[in-house]
Design an enzyme around this catalytic site. Structure first.
Site, PDB file in Angstrom:
ATOM      1  N   GLU A  84       8.208 -32.592  21.878  1.00 25.38           N
ATOM      2  CA  GLU A  84       8.867 -33.438  21.489  1.00 25.38           C
ATOM      3  C   GLU A  84      10.403 -33.018  20.940  1.00 25.38           C
ATOM      4  O   GLU A  84      11.182 -33.969  20.633  1.00 25.38           O
ATOM      5  CB  GLU A  84       8.172 -34.302  20.152  1.00 25.38           C
ATOM      6  CG  GLU A  84       7.101 -34.980  20.887  1.00 25.38           C
ATOM      7  CD  GLU A  84       6.361 -35.870  19.615  1.00 25.38           C
ATOM      8  OE1 GLU A  84       6.543 -35.556  18.556  1.00 25.38           O
ATOM      9  OE2 GLU A  84       5.428 -36.658  19.960  1.00 25.38           O
ATOM     10  N   GLU A  98     -11.285 -20.354  22.871  1.00 29.86           N
ATOM     11  CA  GLU A  98     -10.530 -19.821  21.817  1.00 29.86           C
ATOM     12  C   GLU A  98     -11.506 -18.525  21.353  1.00 29.86           C
ATOM     13  O   GLU A  98     -10.813 -17.521  20.400  1.00 29.86           O
ATOM     14  CB  GLU A  98     -11.038 -20.702  20.500  1.00 29.86           C
ATOM     15  CG  GLU A  98     -12.337 -20.729  20.100  1.00 29.86           C
ATOM     16  CD  GLU A  98     -12.502 -21.681  18.963  1.00 29.86           C
ATOM     17  OE1 GLU A  98     -12.998 -21.421  17.901  1.00 29.86           O
ATOM     18  OE2 GLU A  98     -12.039 -22.904  18.679  1.00 29.86           O
TER      19      GLU A  98
END
Length: 315
Positions: free
Chosen positions: A90, A121
């Protein structure tokens, strides 16, 4: 250093504890469930408030990095990784910065943004490889985001960045987060046990999002991407943003819509330059020159212009 995750480790983590306030949540009505979730969420901003000095210190280092041509990287897994990618994505349309200036990395890559890839992960070296592929250097900043603080993918990358001499931050919701050992800036968000045990997309995720908002927004303000409270460096890539650009030019200068439109086009559709042009009564070339001679803020560009005018008058 990678530390194995055991049952004992999980038992010691706040995010894995049962919340006594929600122990009978499965017996409640829809409204009661929402009320108790809302009550729990109300505690999140207070947990963030306690960490404002640490966050401010991290922001200061991010600003220094940006001014020296460095970049900000977020790295995380699952919800934490998605939040980092979201915040990074953004920044270009909001602040008009290059897509490479703020980047988000998530365990499992782009596919993990829309589909859970939980085992990704566990790869301690993958985060390191991704940083190396992006030519991460000591002038960059890395922020590890992990609610539990135990993700090897994140820890490996943070330790690599630390060894390079880069600034490293950590955002975690456990006091015993392994990420804190590699962090210069350790942001501990003590939101307590989740509404649903271990579901860190809830309070932990909300707290992390608030902090990420702060890091990028405050950093962008400090490097001049905001004038007053207007995002003057936004990129007008659609009709809505074009009109928003003209509106903020009007708000910043108290000019007419027609004047704002004319300056907007003359500036090359750069709201920031258009504002300077109107405020100082100069052309686009002069505004661009002032921008290149300043560190970014419009207020600095204005002071620079008046200083030059004063010097010329004295001669």
């Amino acid at each position: 250093m990678q530390v194995p995750i055991t049952e004992e480790t999980l038992n010691s983590l706040t995010t894995e504890q049962c919340n006594t306030n929600t122990s009978n949540i499965d017996e409640l009505s829809e409204l009661q469930i929402l009320q108790i979730m809302n009550d729990e969420d109300k505690t999140v901003p207070f947990a963030v408030e306690k960490q404002l000095p640490v966050i401010a210190s991290l922001v200061s280092d991010v600003v220094t990095s940006f001014r020296n041509g460095g970049r900000l990287f977020y790295i995380g897994a699952g919800t934490s990784g998605r939040l980092g990618v979201l915040d990074a994505s953004e920044c270009p349309p909001t602040f008009g910065v290059p897509r490479t200036m703020v980047q988000g990395l998530i365990a499992g890559g782009k596919e993990a943004l829309v589909r859970s890839i939980e085992n990704a992960e566990d790869d301690y070296q993958e985060g390191v490889r991704e940083l190396q592929a992006l030519h991460f250097s000591k002038k960059d900043v890395l922020v590890g985001i992990t609610a539990s603080g135990q993700a090897p993918y994140v820890i490996g990358a943070m330790e690599y960045a630390k060894n390079l001499g880069a600034v490293v931050g950590a955002i975690s919701c456990n006091a015993k987060s392994q990420t804190f050992a590699a962090a210069q800036h350790a942001i501990f968000l003590d939101v307590g046990p989740e509404v649903i045990t271990g579901s860190t997309r809830l309070k932990s995720g909300t707290a992390q999002k608030l902090v990420l908002n702060m890091i990028t927004t405050a950093s962008m303000i400090r490097i001049g991407k905001v004038y007053r409270n207007l995002m003057v460096d936004l990129t007008p890539v659609n009709k809505k943003l074009v009109e928003r650009s003209k509106r903020l030019i009007k708000q910043a200068t108290a000019c007419s819509y027609e004047e704002a439109s004319t300056a907007f086009e003359a500036s090359g559709r750069r709201p920031k330059l258009a504002i300077v042009m109107i405020l100082l009564g100069v052309d686009a070339e002069t505004a661009r020159s002032l921008e290149s001679q300043s560190s970014g803020p419009i207020s600095e560009m204005i002071r620079l212009y008046h200083s030059k005018q004063s010097a010329e008058n004295d001669t």
